[in-house]
Design an enzyme around this catalytic site. Structure first.
Site, short mmCIF file in Angstrom:
data_model
loop_
_atom_site.label_atom_id
_atom_site.label_comp_id
_atom_site.label_asym_id
_atom_site.label_seq_id
_atom_site.Cartn_x
_atom_site.Cartn_y
_atom_site.Cartn_z
N SER A 132 7.54 25.44 15.18
CA SER A 132 8.73 24.59 15.25
C SER A 132 9.47 24.63 13.91
O SER A 132 10.70 24.70 13.86
CB SER A 132 8.34 23.14 15.55
OG SER A 132 8.15 22.95 16.93
N GLY A 160 8.35 19.18 22.02
CA GLY A 160 7.56 18.83 23.20
C GLY A 160 6.18 18.31 22.84
O GLY A 160 5.73 18.37 21.69
N ASP A 161 5.51 17.79 23.83
CA ASP A 161 4.09 17.40 23.77
C ASP A 161 3.68 17.25 25.25
O ASP A 161 4.32 17.88 26.12
CB ASP A 161 3.91 16.09 22.97
CG ASP A 161 2.45 15.80 22.61
OD1 ASP A 161 1.94 16.40 21.66
OD2 ASP A 161 1.80 14.99 23.30
N GLN A 220 0.45 13.28 12.60
CA GLN A 220 1.44 14.35 12.41
C GLN A 220 1.83 14.48 10.94
O GLN A 220 2.11 15.58 10.45
CB GLN A 220 2.68 14.03 13.27
CG GLN A 220 3.61 15.21 13.48
CD GLN A 220 3.15 16.13 14.62
OE1 GLN A 220 2.75 15.66 15.67
NE2 GLN A 220 3.21 17.42 14.40
N THR A 257 0.83 26.87 19.69
CA THR A 257 -0.27 25.92 19.45
C THR A 257 -1.60 26.54 19.88
O THR A 257 -2.57 26.54 19.11
CB THR A 257 -0.04 24.59 20.18
OG1 THR A 257 1.29 24.16 19.93
CG2 THR A 257 -1.02 23.54 19.72
N LYS A 266 6.87 10.99 15.89
CA LYS A 266 6.41 11.23 17.27
C LYS A 266 7.16 10.29 18.18
O LYS A 266 7.63 9.24 17.74
CB LYS A 266 4.90 10.93 17.39
CG LYS A 266 4.24 11.60 18.57
CD LYS A 266 3.89 13.03 18.26
CE LYS A 266 3.39 13.79 19.47
NZ LYS A 266 2.84 15.10 19.07
P1 NDP Z 1 0.72 19.62 28.79
O1 NDP Z 1 1.46 18.52 29.41
O2 NDP Z 1 1.26 20.99 28.85
O3 NDP Z 1 -0.76 19.68 29.39
C1 NDP Z 1 -1.63 18.60 29.29
C2 NDP Z 1 -2.93 18.96 29.94
O4 NDP Z 1 -3.89 17.96 29.67
C3 NDP Z 1 -2.84 19.05 31.45
O5 NDP Z 1 -3.80 19.96 31.92
C4 NDP Z 1 -3.17 17.62 31.87
O6 NDP Z 1 -3.67 17.53 33.18
C5 NDP Z 1 -4.25 17.27 30.86
N1 NDP Z 1 -4.23 15.83 30.61
C6 NDP Z 1 -3.19 15.09 30.13
N2 NDP Z 1 -3.52 13.81 30.05
C7 NDP Z 1 -4.77 13.73 30.47
C8 NDP Z 1 -5.66 12.66 30.62
N3 NDP Z 1 -5.29 11.39 30.33
N4 NDP Z 1 -6.91 12.94 31.07
C9 NDP Z 1 -7.26 14.21 31.36
N5 NDP Z 1 -6.45 15.27 31.25
C10 NDP Z 1 -5.23 15.03 30.83
O7 NDP Z 1 0.46 19.17 27.27
P2 NDP Z 1 0.13 20.06 26.00
O8 NDP Z 1 -0.73 21.21 26.39
O9 NDP Z 1 1.38 20.30 25.28
O10 NDP Z 1 -0.72 19.03 25.13
C11 NDP Z 1 -2.14 18.94 25.21
C12 NDP Z 1 -2.67 18.30 23.94
O11 NDP Z 1 -2.31 19.12 22.82
C13 NDP Z 1 -2.13 16.91 23.62
O12 NDP Z 1 -3.13 16.18 22.95
C14 NDP Z 1 -0.99 17.21 22.64
O13 NDP Z 1 -0.71 16.10 21.83
C15 NDP Z 1 -1.61 18.34 21.86
N6 NDP Z 1 -0.69 19.20 21.12
C16 NDP Z 1 0.37 19.79 21.74
C17 NDP Z 1 1.20 20.63 21.02
C18 NDP Z 1 2.32 21.37 21.67
O14 NDP Z 1 2.98 22.15 20.98
N7 NDP Z 1 2.59 21.21 22.95
C19 NDP Z 1 1.01 20.85 19.59
C20 NDP Z 1 -0.20 20.24 19.06
C21 NDP Z 1 -0.98 19.43 19.81
P3 NDP Z 1 -2.70 17.01 34.36
O15 NDP Z 1 -1.80 18.16 34.66
O16 NDP Z 1 -3.62 16.65 35.44
O17 NDP Z 1 -1.95 15.82 33.81
O1 2IT Z 2 1.30 17.43 18.18
C1 2IT Z 2 2.08 18.32 17.78
O2 2IT Z 2 1.95 18.89 16.70
C2 2IT Z 2 3.19 18.70 18.68
N1 2IT Z 2 3.29 18.18 19.79
C3 2IT Z 2 4.23 19.68 18.22
C4 2IT Z 2 5.28 18.99 17.40
C5 2IT Z 2 6.47 19.83 17.05
O3 2IT Z 2 7.36 19.26 16.41
O4 2IT Z 2 6.53 21.01 17.37
#
Ligand code: NDP
Ligand code: 2IT
Length: 449
Positions: free
Chosen positions: A381, A167-168, A113, A212, A128
């Site tokens: 953010s 969130g994440d 990050q 994102t 984080k």
């Molecule tokens: P969500 O919780 O909204 O969705 C996660 C998705 O990934 C779900 O479909 C979930 O499936 C799947 N998943 C989670 N863990 C696993 C696993 N161990 N194996 C397989 N599938 C898995 O999360 P986000 O969409 O917010 O985050 C997804 C990725 O993006 C993460 O790596 C996060 O760090 C990254 N990210 C998120 C940001 C954000 O703003 N939200 C910003 C930048 C990066 P299931 O429902 O079955 O658990």
């Molecule tokens: O991995 C990421 O960049 C995030 N989950 C978003 C972090 C944030 O502060 O919006």
């Protein structure tokens, strides 16, 4: 493989100080490898201690989270917050609620990050946090009680000038709302700038939900235009995951003329050659919080397959892994390459294993690393923090336009750094070096504190 003796020593210290934390080791090694040529040219980085400091979090907080479930049973989870680097701004980064969360996962995410936030050009340091709490199958009341207990400890460590969570995985608008509500109760302050990803009615930014995923596509679009004179139009795209990032990456790719034929969750993937119907997907995943397998009940032309890795055997032009770390390994990379993939951009954090990344690069596949490609979420953010400070709210169009500008800028910063390092087009190297230089300069100016 690191060859520079100084960086080998830095890495050894990381291994010794953080035993068994393989994800953190993986994230650090990738950055150190990227910095190698640069450090050889600039011996001052060995003497000023910046890199030694960069791999050691400023603060690592670990706490107990007690809560009572719907059956009246006491439950205990572990909560974390890593405040990794505050050289260029308050710590900033999301909270993840997932049973796999541990100190290694939190440190790798906080470390990455720091560089990502630097690339956004906005004043945000790296942080984080999260918990090994599993939201799956929990009632709304259980989620509320968990969030309240989590914030009852976290509140003393955060603040708009100190550390700003968001969130994440497993933490979306509902959880951010509950966390913010508890913060307000404890402190008696409506301090909007303390957390981002808030609801629009209480200080959230328009466009944060989409940021994102949309950002991944804006980055990919610029990469396609500049490195391939191409676009999303008529491309076949595979997106893993079906959460926040995956859904809006699929939505923007579709708007830009691509067909998204496969998406997944942690149980399996769906294949729909006509293009995934995102209205149906959102209803299943966002409204009912159900499994992606249900998609085929509503779309008979689609198929469902059990297991996470099968999705990478689907033939595509562009792959956007948007689920989780190390979800795409060398075998998966080989299948994608054999099937003619042209571009891969990482929506999740560290979704490709190091050997998979190397395989793509050796095969000449255009590769957009997570720190650059998924920076759109934290960028908006940052824009939410600006709006909160000004007590203003911008339109969706204004936010989206700024997001596009930031993602285009990140691509060029990474590309230009790859050229300056003599490896044009190696965006892993470029993103790490470009992100590092700004943080390093700020650390040196502040006496590497
Ligand atoms: P969500 O919780 O909204 O969705 C996660 C998705 O990934 C779900 O479909 C979930 O499936 C799947 N998943 C989670 N863990 C696993 C696993 N161990 N194996 C397989 N599938 C898995 O999360 P986000 O969409 O917010 O985050 C997804 C990725 O993006 C993460 O790596 C996060 O760090 C990254 N990210 C998120 C940001 C954000 O703003 N939200 C910003 C930048 C990066 P299931 O429902 O079955 O658990
Ligand atoms: O991995 C990421 O960049 C995030 N989950 C978003 C972090 C944030 O502060 O919006």
């Amino acid at each position: 493989m690191l060859t520079n003796a100084y960086l080998q020593g830095v890495y050894q210290t990381v291994l010794n100080r953080n035993p068994g934390e393989s994800e953190f080791h993986q994230a650090v090694l990738e950055v150190l490898e990227s910095l190698e040529a640069y450090v050889e040219m600039h011996p001052e980085f060995e003497t000023n201690g910046v890199i030694d400091a960069l791999v050691e979090p400023e603060r690592f907080i670990c706490f107990r989270v007690p809560w009572v479930d719907d059956h009246g049973r006491q439950q205990i989870n572990r909560g974390f917050r890593v405040q990794f680097n505050s050289a260029i701004g308050p710590y900033k980064g999301g909270l993840r609620f997932h049973p796999s969360v541990n100190s290694s996962i939190i440190k790798f995410l906080g470390f990455e990050q720091t560089f990502k936030n630097s690339l956004t050009t906005l004043p945000m340091g790296g942080g984080k946090g999260g918990s090994d709490f599993d939201p799956k199958g929990k009632s709304n009341t259980e989620i509320l009680h968990f969030c309240q207990s989590f914030m009852t400890e976290l509140y003393r460590h955060i603040g708009q000038f100190t550390d700003v969570p968001a969130g994440d995985i497993g933490v979306g608008a509902r959880e951010v709302g509950y966390l913010f509500g508890q913060y307000k109760r404890i402190t008696n302050r409506f301090d909007g700038g303390v957390i981002t990803g808030k609801g629009i009615s209480f200080g959230g930014s328009k466009g944060r939900t989409e940021a994102t995923g949309y950002g991944v596509c804006y980055f990919t679009q610029e990469l396609l235009a500049c490195m391939k004179n191409d676009s999303f139009k008529d491309k076949i795209v595979v997106v893993s995951g079906s959460g926040n990032v995956a859904t809006y990456a699929a939505e923007k790719a579709t708007q830009l003329g691509a067909t998204v034929v496969a998406m997944s969750d942690s149980d399996g993937y769906i294949y729909d050659p006509n293009g995934i119907r995102l209205d149906i997907l959102k209803e299943i995943k966002q409204i009912r919080r159900a499994r992606i397998s249900e998609y085929v009940f509503q779309v008979p032309t689609a198929q469902y397959f059990e297991g996470c890795h099968g999705i990478w055997s689907v033939k595509c032009d562009i792959a956007l892994p948007c689920a989780t770390q190390n979800e795409l390994n060398l075998d998966d990379a080989k299948k994608l390459i054999a099937n003619g993939i042209q571009v891969l951009c990482e929506g999740a954090n560290m979704p490709c294993t190091p050997d998979a990344t190397a395989a793509f690069q050796e095969a000449g596949i255009l590769f957009g690393p997570a720190k650059a490609a998924n920076a759109g979420g934290v960028s908006v953010s940052g824009l939410e923090m600006s709006q909160n400070s000004q007590r203003l709210s911008w339109t969706f169009e204004e936010v989206d336009e700024r997001l596009q500008g930031i993602m285009v800028g990140i691509f060029h910063a990474a590309y230009d750094a790859s050229v300056a390092c003599g490896k044009p087009g190696n965006l892993v190297l470029g993103a790490n070096v470009a992100g590092f230089l700004k943080v390093a300069e700020a650390m040196i100016a502040q006496g590497v504190v």
